[in-house]
Design a protein around this motif. Structure first.
Motif, short mmCIF file in Angstrom:
data_model
loop_
_atom_site.label_atom_id
_atom_site.label_comp_id
_atom_site.label_asym_id
_atom_site.label_seq_id
_atom_site.Cartn_x
_atom_site.Cartn_y
_atom_site.Cartn_z
N PHE A 217 64.46 -6.99 2.65
CA PHE A 217 64.75 -8.36 3.03
C PHE A 217 64.03 -8.73 4.33
O PHE A 217 63.47 -9.83 4.45
CB PHE A 217 66.26 -8.53 3.19
N GLU A 218 64.01 -7.80 5.30
CA GLU A 218 63.32 -8.06 6.56
C GLU A 218 61.81 -8.21 6.33
O GLU A 218 61.16 -9.03 6.97
CB GLU A 218 63.59 -6.92 7.55
N LYS A 219 61.25 -7.42 5.41
CA LYS A 219 59.82 -7.53 5.11
C LYS A 219 59.49 -8.89 4.52
O LYS A 219 58.47 -9.51 4.87
CB LYS A 219 59.41 -6.42 4.14
N LEU A 220 60.36 -9.39 3.66
CA LEU A 220 60.17 -10.71 3.07
C LEU A 220 60.26 -11.79 4.14
O LEU A 220 59.43 -12.72 4.19
CB LEU A 220 61.22 -10.93 1.99
N ARG A 221 61.23 -11.68 5.02
CA ARG A 221 61.39 -12.65 6.11
C ARG A 221 60.19 -12.63 7.05
O ARG A 221 59.71 -13.69 7.49
CB ARG A 221 62.66 -12.34 6.91
N LEU A 222 59.69 -11.43 7.38
CA LEU A 222 58.54 -11.33 8.28
C LEU A 222 57.30 -11.99 7.66
O LEU A 222 56.55 -12.70 8.36
CB LEU A 222 58.25 -9.86 8.58
N ALA A 223 57.10 -11.78 6.38
CA ALA A 223 55.95 -12.40 5.70
C ALA A 223 56.07 -13.92 5.74
O ALA A 223 55.08 -14.63 5.94
CB ALA A 223 55.87 -11.90 4.26
N ALA A 224 57.28 -14.43 5.56
CA ALA A 224 57.48 -15.88 5.61
C ALA A 224 57.21 -16.42 7.01
O ALA A 224 56.56 -17.46 7.18
CB ALA A 224 58.90 -16.22 5.17
N ARG A 225 57.70 -15.70 8.02
CA ARG A 225 57.51 -16.14 9.40
C ARG A 225 56.03 -16.13 9.78
O ARG A 225 55.53 -17.07 10.40
CB ARG A 225 58.32 -15.26 10.33
N CYS A 226 55.32 -15.08 9.39
CA CYS A 226 53.90 -14.97 9.74
C CYS A 226 53.05 -16.03 9.05
O CYS A 226 52.04 -16.48 9.60
CB CYS A 226 53.38 -13.57 9.39
N SER A 227 53.43 -16.41 7.85
CA SER A 227 52.66 -17.40 7.10
C SER A 227 53.20 -18.81 7.27
O SER A 227 52.67 -19.76 6.69
CB SER A 227 52.64 -17.03 5.62
N ARG A 228 54.28 -18.93 8.05
CA ARG A 228 54.92 -20.23 8.30
C ARG A 228 55.33 -20.93 7.01
O ARG A 228 55.17 -22.13 6.84
CB ARG A 228 53.99 -21.13 9.12
N ARG A 229 55.86 -20.12 6.12
CA ARG A 229 56.40 -20.63 4.87
C ARG A 229 57.88 -20.29 4.79
O ARG A 229 58.38 -19.44 5.52
CB ARG A 229 55.68 -20.04 3.67
N LYS A 230 58.60 -20.97 3.91
CA LYS A 230 60.00 -20.65 3.69
C LYS A 230 60.10 -19.37 2.87
O LYS A 230 59.22 -19.05 2.06
CB LYS A 230 60.71 -21.80 2.98
N VAL A 231 61.20 -18.64 3.09
CA VAL A 231 61.39 -17.37 2.40
C VAL A 231 61.40 -17.57 0.88
O VAL A 231 60.83 -16.77 0.14
CB VAL A 231 62.70 -16.70 2.86
N GLY A 232 62.00 -18.66 0.42
CA GLY A 232 62.03 -18.92 -1.02
C GLY A 232 60.65 -19.08 -1.62
O GLY A 232 60.38 -18.61 -2.72
N ASP A 233 59.75 -19.74 -0.88
CA ASP A 233 58.38 -19.92 -1.37
C ASP A 233 57.62 -18.59 -1.40
O ASP A 233 56.86 -18.33 -2.34
CB ASP A 233 57.64 -20.92 -0.48
N VAL A 234 57.81 -17.77 -0.38
CA VAL A 234 57.16 -16.46 -0.34
C VAL A 234 57.69 -15.58 -1.47
O VAL A 234 56.93 -14.86 -2.12
CB VAL A 234 57.38 -15.78 1.03
N ALA A 235 58.99 -15.63 -1.70
CA ALA A 235 59.59 -14.84 -2.77
C ALA A 235 59.02 -15.24 -4.13
O ALA A 235 58.68 -14.39 -4.96
CB ALA A 235 61.10 -15.01 -2.77
N ALA A 236 58.88 -16.55 -4.36
CA ALA A 236 58.34 -17.02 -5.64
C ALA A 236 56.89 -16.57 -5.82
O ALA A 236 56.49 -16.14 -6.91
CB ALA A 236 58.43 -18.54 -5.70
N ALA A 237 56.09 -16.64 -4.73
CA ALA A 237 54.70 -16.22 -4.80
C ALA A 237 54.60 -14.72 -5.07
O ALA A 237 53.73 -14.27 -5.83
CB ALA A 237 53.98 -16.58 -3.50
N LEU A 238 55.47 -13.94 -4.46
CA LEU A 238 55.47 -12.49 -4.68
C LEU A 238 55.75 -12.17 -6.16
O LEU A 238 55.06 -11.33 -6.75
CB LEU A 238 56.53 -11.83 -3.80
#
Length: 245
Positions: A217-238
């Motif tokens: 979960f922290e890895k997903l959050r970090l990726a969202a923060r670094c890319s300035r995207r919402k966690v939900g959008d990063v999760a969908a892209a993953l």
């Protein structure tokens, strides 16, 4: 700690009688905090709710010690509250300063709340319990309680506090329906709308990288923060492309 089931039932009944559509959400939360703290003989309590970035944020605490505890867990990325949310179950620790799982949290607490024996029982945070608050079939936050000395949480205490957390989730749902334009309602609705895809993405990271749920979960959050995207959008892209990039 609590030993009177009749007092517990009576307290829950009074809180159920609140009409959240006509009560300010912050007032509702403070009513809960006062009832929980008094009935269970706690040193303090607080509520953390997930925001539209799927990050737990402190909403209300009974005192500065509770606020410091929640801030330390947010910074450390671990703790009974965060684990209670990620794993959707009550997570107790009898002494957060002697629990190796949460050493990072202990290290971040103020010196008066940390490792010295003199701090215990004299105003610090020691035993902590995080209980998930559920809405729509899954966790949207955590009821966070603590006492200022070592304490083994009993099944009765965990059950009673879980009943409070369940009722709070129900009342928050009613409040959301009545105040759809409130910031709190919007952030909780976003969390509900994206929870399934985020949970699937966390599971993907756990399987692909051999991670625990909290680390994934922290890895997903970090990726969202670094890319300035919402966690939900990063999760969908993953899930679509198999990568966090």
């Amino acid at each position: 700690m609590i030993g009177d089931s009749q007092a517990l039932d009576a307290s829950l009944g009074r809180l159920r009688a609140l009409a959240p559509e006509g009560v300010d959400v912050e007032c509702l939360l403070r009513e809960f905090m006062a009832a929980v703290e008094l009935l269970f003989g706690l040193s303090g309590a607080g509520v953390m709710l997930v925001d539209d970035e799927h990050v737990l944020r402190s909403v209300v605490t009974t005192d500065e010690r509770g606020a410091a505890l929640e801030a330390a867990q947010q910074e450390a990325g671990t703790g009974p509250c965060l684990e209670g949310f990620v794993y959707d179950r009550a997570v107790p620790t009898s002494d957060i300063h002697r629990d190796e799982r949460f050493k990072a949290v202990s290290d971040l607490l103020a010196p008066s709340q940390s490792l010295s024996e003199g701090a215990r029982g004299s105003g610090g945070v020691c035993a902590v319990l995080g209980v998930p608050i559920r809405l729509g079939g899954g966790p949207v936050g955590v009821l966070n309680v603590y006492v200022d000395e070592p304490h083994e949480w009993t099944d009765g205490e965990i059950h009673g506090l879980s009943a409070y957390a369940d009722l709070l989730g129900t009342l928050l749902g009613t409040a959301m329906a009545a105040h759809r334009n409130d910031a709190l309602a919007r952030q909780l609705q976003y969390a509900l709308d994206h929870r399934v895809v985020i949970e699937r993405a966390v599971g993907y990271l756990m399987g692909a990288g051999g991670l625990g749920a909290t680390d994934a979960f922290e890895k997903l959050r970090l990726a969202a923060r670094c890319s300035r995207r919402k966690v939900g959008d990063v999760a969908a892209a993953l899930l679509d492309h198999g990568t966090l990039d």
